[in-house]
Design a protein around this motif. Structure first.
Motif, PDB file in Angstrom:
ATOM      1  N   UNK A   1     -21.631 -73.412   1.560  1.00  0.00           N
ATOM      2  CA  UNK A   1     -20.881 -74.599   1.140  1.00  0.00           C
ATOM      3  C   UNK A   1     -21.706 -75.358   0.097  1.00  0.00           C
ATOM      4  N   UNK A   2     -21.676 -74.862  -1.139  1.00  0.00           N
ATOM      5  CA  UNK A   2     -22.495 -75.454  -2.196  1.00  0.00           C
ATOM      6  C   UNK A   2     -21.989 -76.832  -2.602  1.00  0.00           C
ATOM      7  N   UNK A   3     -20.695 -77.065  -2.428  1.00  0.00           N
ATOM      8  CA  UNK A   3     -20.148 -78.386  -2.737  1.00  0.00           C
ATOM      9  C   UNK A   3     -20.761 -79.446  -1.844  1.00  0.00           C
ATOM     10  N   UNK A   4     -20.850 -79.143  -0.547  1.00  0.00           N
ATOM     11  CA  UNK A   4     -21.443 -80.089   0.394  1.00  0.00           C
ATOM     12  C   UNK A   4     -22.940 -80.234   0.138  1.00  0.00           C
ATOM     13  N   UNK A   5     -23.598 -79.124  -0.206  1.00  0.00           N
ATOM     14  CA  UNK A   5     -25.034 -79.186  -0.498  1.00  0.00           C
ATOM     15  C   UNK A   5     -25.291 -80.110  -1.684  1.00  0.00           C
ATOM     16  N   UNK A   6     -24.475 -79.971  -2.718  1.00  0.00           N
ATOM     17  CA  UNK A   6     -24.609 -80.823  -3.899  1.00  0.00           C
ATOM     18  C   UNK A   6     -24.308 -82.281  -3.558  1.00  0.00           C
ATOM     19  N   UNK A   7     -23.296 -82.483  -2.713  1.00  0.00           N
ATOM     20  CA  UNK A   7     -22.928 -83.845  -2.313  1.00  0.00           C
ATOM     21  C   UNK A   7     -24.077 -84.517  -1.568  1.00  0.00           C
ATOM     22  N   UNK A   8     -24.819 -83.732  -0.788  1.00  0.00           N
ATOM     23  CA  UNK A   8     -25.943 -84.313  -0.057  1.00  0.00           C
ATOM     24  C   UNK A   8     -27.128 -84.591  -0.971  1.00  0.00           C
ATOM     25  N   UNK A   9     -27.226 -83.895  -2.077  1.00  0.00           N
ATOM     26  CA  UNK A   9     -28.222 -84.276  -3.082  1.00  0.00           C
ATOM     27  C   UNK A   9     -27.887 -85.674  -3.610  1.00  0.00           C
ATOM     28  N   UNK A  10     -26.602 -85.867  -3.914  1.00  0.00           N
ATOM     29  CA  UNK A  10     -26.146 -87.169  -4.413  1.00  0.00           C
ATOM     30  C   UNK A  10     -26.367 -88.249  -3.364  1.00  0.00           C
ATOM     31  N   UNK A  11     -26.072 -87.924  -2.114  1.00  0.00           N
ATOM     32  CA  UNK A  11     -26.254 -88.878  -1.015  1.00  0.00           C
ATOM     33  C   UNK A  11     -27.731 -89.259  -0.876  1.00  0.00           C
ATOM     34  N   UNK A  12     -28.611 -88.269  -1.013  1.00  0.00           N
ATOM     35  CA  UNK A  12     -30.043 -88.542  -0.885  1.00  0.00           C
ATOM     36  C   UNK A  12     -30.498 -89.552  -1.932  1.00  0.00           C
ATOM     37  N   UNK A  13     -30.073 -89.346  -3.169  1.00  0.00           N
ATOM     38  CA  UNK A  13     -30.442 -90.264  -4.251  1.00  0.00           C
ATOM     39  C   UNK A  13     -29.870 -91.650  -3.984  1.00  0.00           C
ATOM     40  N   UNK A  14     -28.618 -91.695  -3.519  1.00  0.00           N
ATOM     41  CA  UNK A  14     -27.976 -92.981  -3.215  1.00  0.00           C
ATOM     42  C   UNK A  14     -28.706 -93.716  -2.101  1.00  0.00           C
ATOM     43  N   UNK A  15     -29.336 -92.958  -1.199  1.00  0.00           N
ATOM     44  CA  UNK A  15     -30.072 -93.559  -0.085  1.00  0.00           C
ATOM     45  C   UNK A  15     -31.516 -93.893  -0.458  1.00  0.00           C
ATOM     46  N   UNK A  16     -31.832 -93.754  -1.748  1.00  0.00           N
ATOM     47  CA  UNK A  16     -33.166 -94.132  -2.197  1.00  0.00           C
ATOM     48  C   UNK A  16     -34.200 -93.030  -2.140  1.00  0.00           C
ATOM     49  N   UNK A  17     -33.753 -91.797  -1.898  1.00  0.00           N
ATOM     50  CA  UNK A  17     -34.683 -90.673  -1.851  1.00  0.00           C
ATOM     51  C   UNK A  17     -34.875 -90.093  -3.252  1.00  0.00           C
ATOM     52  N   UNK A  18     -35.961 -89.361  -3.425  1.00  0.00           N
ATOM     53  CA  UNK A  18     -36.243 -88.715  -4.701  1.00  0.00           C
ATOM     54  C   UNK A  18     -36.171 -87.205  -4.510  1.00  0.00           C
ATOM     55  N   UNK A  19     -35.252 -86.571  -5.235  1.00  0.00           N
ATOM     56  CA  UNK A  19     -35.098 -85.124  -5.109  1.00  0.00           C
ATOM     57  C   UNK A  19     -36.381 -84.413  -5.527  1.00  0.00           C
ATOM     58  N   UNK A  20     -36.692 -83.318  -4.826  1.00  0.00           N
ATOM     59  CA  UNK A  20     -37.830 -82.485  -5.206  1.00  0.00           C
ATOM     60  C   UNK A  20     -37.338 -81.054  -5.420  1.00  0.00           C
ATOM     61  N   UNK A  21     -38.240 -80.153  -5.732  1.00  0.00           N
ATOM     62  CA  UNK A  21     -37.814 -78.789  -6.045  1.00  0.00           C
ATOM     63  C   UNK A  21     -37.184 -78.110  -4.843  1.00  0.00           C
ATOM     64  N   UNK A  22     -37.611 -78.488  -3.649  1.00  0.00           N
ATOM     65  CA  UNK A  22     -37.018 -77.903  -2.451  1.00  0.00           C
ATOM     66  C   UNK A  22     -35.535 -78.256  -2.348  1.00  0.00           C
ATOM     67  N   UNK A  23     -35.168 -79.412  -2.881  1.00  0.00           N
ATOM     68  CA  UNK A  23     -33.770 -79.845  -2.851  1.00  0.00           C
ATOM     69  C   UNK A  23     -32.880 -78.883  -3.633  1.00  0.00           C
ATOM     70  N   UNK A  24     -33.476 -78.197  -4.601  1.00  0.00           N
ATOM     71  CA  UNK A  24     -32.729 -77.252  -5.429  1.00  0.00           C
ATOM     72  C   UNK A  24     -32.961 -75.800  -5.009  1.00  0.00           C
ATOM     73  N   UNK A  25     -34.166 -75.496  -4.522  1.00  0.00           N
ATOM     74  CA  UNK A  25     -34.488 -74.102  -4.207  1.00  0.00           C
ATOM     75  C   UNK A  25     -33.574 -73.501  -3.152  1.00  0.00           C
ATOM     76  N   UNK A  26     -33.182 -74.299  -2.162  1.00  0.00           N
ATOM     77  CA  UNK A  26     -32.315 -73.754  -1.117  1.00  0.00           C
ATOM     78  C   UNK A  26     -30.969 -73.332  -1.702  1.00  0.00           C
ATOM     79  N   UNK A  27     -30.460 -74.110  -2.657  1.00  0.00           N
ATOM     80  CA  UNK A  27     -29.185 -73.763  -3.298  1.00  0.00           C
ATOM     81  C   UNK A  27     -29.373 -72.562  -4.219  1.00  0.00           C
TER      82      UNK A  27
END
Length: 299
Positions: free
Chosen positions: A100-126
């Motif tokens: 479910x790549x759509x949900x995975x991408x949505x959770x990247x957006x959610x993480x940023x909205x919650x004040x988190x900073x994406x790292x390479x692991x955030x992309x490597x799993x996808x």
């Protein structure tokens, strides 16, 4: 059974013990057990911390249960726990593993909205998920997204892209990616070298496969039993029994004990050549080493 014994013992101990048991359930990919232990901790009057919530999330992620992982992250937030990026990455990974790549991408957006900073692991799993499906274009597109976000692809990223190239039979792309990662100062690991060896062996270029193994040795990368199985399988699939045996001999010299998968692959290679004696010899050796052979080994 040992998890149940540990679970029954935590009635009289602290959160550290509960956390250890929940982590054990997570490693065993048993979200139900992790949740049961979590509730026992709460019933004992303990307040689960970030590590405990992340362990429960990881247990769901290990099974590709994205919805369950997301639910427990939200429960942590509701409980006032300051969730970190690793917990968001676990949710992203869970959805990616389930496809479910759509949900995975949505959770990247959610993480940023919650004040988190994406790292390479955030992309490597996808990237890894789409690479395993053989969709190289999508994998490369996600790497470009990571770079656009200011992140630097690492050896895990490149190895995933190499794996996608192996799936589509593009040996040249595998080698280009390998050289590209080295030119960027990244150090190939055992999975990277195993992918490279597999690409060369499947193409039938024994010399290149052997050269890749020599590169690994020169880099101080040691074969493990899983990578040995992949290498032996690649040689056997290419019809190169001698190459498969050389991989085995090299591993034995390094103290690596082959498992039943390796021996079954060697037996298959002999059988395909019509070498009944060789098949029986490998079967006998595996039995002598106490390995429990699968039904496939007897076929």
């Amino acid at each position: 059974a040992w998890l149940q014994e540990m679970g029954s013992a935590v009635d009289v101990v602290d959160l550290v013990a509960f956390s250890a048991v929940i982590n054990a359930y997570a490693k065993a990919a048993d979200p139900e057990g992790a949740v049961r232990c979590f509730h026992r901790a709460v019933d004992s009057g303990l307040r689960p911390d970030l590590g405990v919530y992340v362990a429960v999330i990881d247990a769901h992620a290990a099974c590709g249960q994205g919805a369950g992982a997301a639910e427990w992250l939200d429960k942590g937030v509701a409980a006032g726990i300051e969730m970190d990026m690793s917990s968001y990455n676990a949710v992203i990974n869970a959805f990616a593993r389930s496809g479910d790549l759509g949900a995975a991408s949505a959770w990247q957006t959610r993480a940023v909205a919650d004040g988190q900073k994406l790292d390479m692991m955030s992309f490597n799993s996808i990237i890894n998920a789409v690479a395993q499906s053989g969709d190289s274009s999508a994998a490369e597109a996600w790497m470009l997204k990571a770079e656009a976000a200011g992140l630097r692809p690492n050896e895990v990223t490149y190895t995933s892209l190499m794996n996608a190239a192996v799936h589509r039979g593009d040996r040249s792309a595998v080698n280009e990616l390998f050289e590209s990662m080295r030119s960027k100062g990244l150090r190939p690991n055992i999975v990277t070298y195993t992918t490279l060896v597999a690409a060369e062996a499947l193409s039938g270029d024994v010399g290149a496969a052997e050269a890749a193994l020599e590169k690994a040795a020169a880099d101080g990368v040691t074969v493990d039993v899983q990578s040995l199985g992949v290498q032996v399988h690649a040689y056997a699939k290419a019809g190169n029994f001698e190459g498969a045996k050389r991989c085995l001999d090299r591993a034995l010299a390094q103290g690596i004990a082959p498992n039943d998968v390796v021996y079954t692959t060697l037996m298959d290679a002999c059988a395909q050549k019509g070498d009944a004696d060789g098949t029986i010899a490998w079967f006998t050796l595996a039995r002598e080493q106490g390995l429990r052979l699968t039904v496939r080994s007897y076929n």
